[in-house]
Motif scaffolding. Sequence first.
Motif, PDB file in Angstrom:
ATOM      1  N   GLY A 248       0.784  -1.225   0.000  1.00  0.00           N
ATOM      2  CA  GLY A 248       0.000   0.000   0.000  1.00  0.00           C
ATOM      3  C   GLY A 248       0.818   1.279   0.000  1.00  0.00           C
ATOM      4  O   GLY A 248       0.277   2.368   0.182  1.00  0.00           O
ATOM      5  N   GLU A 249       2.110   1.176  -0.213  1.00  0.00           N
ATOM      6  CA  GLU A 249       2.957   2.373  -0.249  1.00  0.00           C
ATOM      7  C   GLU A 249       2.905   3.075  -1.605  1.00  0.00           C
ATOM      8  O   GLU A 249       3.245   4.243  -1.717  1.00  0.00           O
ATOM      9  CB  GLU A 249       4.419   1.996   0.015  1.00  0.00           C
ATOM     10  CG  GLU A 249       4.691   1.333   1.336  1.00  0.00           C
ATOM     11  CD  GLU A 249       6.109   0.811   1.361  1.00  0.00           C
ATOM     12  OE1 GLU A 249       7.042   1.628   1.437  1.00  0.00           O
ATOM     13  OE2 GLU A 249       6.274  -0.428   1.278  1.00  0.00           O
ATOM     14  N   LEU A 250       2.508   2.341  -2.605  1.00  0.00           N
ATOM     15  CA  LEU A 250       2.482   2.829  -3.983  1.00  0.00           C
ATOM     16  C   LEU A 250       1.080   2.582  -4.522  1.00  0.00           C
ATOM     17  O   LEU A 250       0.523   1.493  -4.309  1.00  0.00           O
ATOM     18  CB  LEU A 250       3.516   2.044  -4.791  1.00  0.00           C
ATOM     19  CG  LEU A 250       3.969   2.557  -6.140  1.00  0.00           C
ATOM     20  CD1 LEU A 250       4.666   3.921  -5.997  1.00  0.00           C
ATOM     21  CD2 LEU A 250       4.950   1.563  -6.764  1.00  0.00           C
ATOM     22  N   PRO A 251       0.470   3.550  -5.189  1.00  0.00           N
ATOM     23  CA  PRO A 251      -0.889   3.344  -5.713  1.00  0.00           C
ATOM     24  C   PRO A 251      -0.963   2.142  -6.652  1.00  0.00           C
ATOM     25  O   PRO A 251      -0.009   1.832  -7.367  1.00  0.00           O
ATOM     26  CB  PRO A 251      -1.173   4.647  -6.478  1.00  0.00           C
ATOM     27  CG  PRO A 251      -0.240   5.656  -5.896  1.00  0.00           C
ATOM     28  CD  PRO A 251       0.985   4.893  -5.484  1.00  0.00           C
ATOM     29  N   GLU A 252      -2.103   1.478  -6.656  1.00  0.00           N
ATOM     30  CA  GLU A 252      -2.323   0.278  -7.475  1.00  0.00           C
ATOM     31  C   GLU A 252      -2.059   0.523  -8.958  1.00  0.00           C
ATOM     32  O   GLU A 252      -1.609  -0.360  -9.664  1.00  0.00           O
ATOM     33  CB  GLU A 252      -3.760  -0.235  -7.296  1.00  0.00           C
ATOM     34  CG  GLU A 252      -3.945  -1.111  -6.093  1.00  0.00           C
ATOM     35  CD  GLU A 252      -3.116  -2.378  -6.129  1.00  0.00           C
ATOM     36  OE1 GLU A 252      -3.018  -3.043  -7.188  1.00  0.00           O
ATOM     37  OE2 GLU A 252      -2.541  -2.720  -5.080  1.00  0.00           O
TER      38      GLU A 252
END
Length: 196
Positions: free
Chosen positions: A146-150
Motif C-alpha cells: 500500500g505504499e504505492l498506488p495500485e
Amino acid sequence: MARTKEFDPDAALQSALELFWRRGYEATSMADLVEHLGIARASIYGTFGSKHGLYVRALERYGELCDPALMEELSQPGPALPAVRSVVTRFAEESACDDLRRGCFITNTAVELAPHDQAAARRVEASWDWLETALASALTRARAQGELPEGRDPRALARLLLVLMQGMRVVGKAGQDPARVRDAAAQTLSLLDLPD
C-alpha cells in the motif's frame, strides 16, 4: 613441471579494475597495465588471455563488489519505498560528489565500449537487468504493502529510475554543477510520489 604464478591474480584483477575504471579501456595500454600491475605482459596474457579479457573480468569483479549491498538494501523487510528513495539519493550524491570523476565503471563501459563490443554490452545489460529487477521487486513490494498506488507499474517505474540513475552517473562524471544531479533525483522522486 609447471611454474607457479609469482603474483596474486586476484590482486592483479583488482588493480586492473582500478586502472580501467580511472582511465577507460582505450586510454589504458598494455604497457600501462604491466607497469600498474607490476607483472610481466606474458603473465597478463597467460592469466587473463588478453587486455580485453582482463577488462571483461574487471567488469565482472565490479559487479560482484557493488551488487550485493544494493540488493540487501532493497530487499530489507518493512516499508520498501524508503529503501528505493535511499538508493536513488545515494546514486545522486555519489554522482554529484565524484571528485575523481571516475563515474560508474558499468556506465563508463556502456558509453565507451557497449555500442561496438558484444562482450562489454552483455555485461552492461546484465548489470542493468539486475538493477532494474531489484528496483522492480522493491516497487512491487511497495505496491502490495500500500505504499504505492495500485495504478503504478513497478517495472516501468524501475526502468525510469534505472535510466535516471545511469544518467546521473554520466552527468556527475562530465558535469561541473552537482545541483543538476541532485535536482533531477529530487524531482523524479517527487513525480513518483515517493515520500520526501
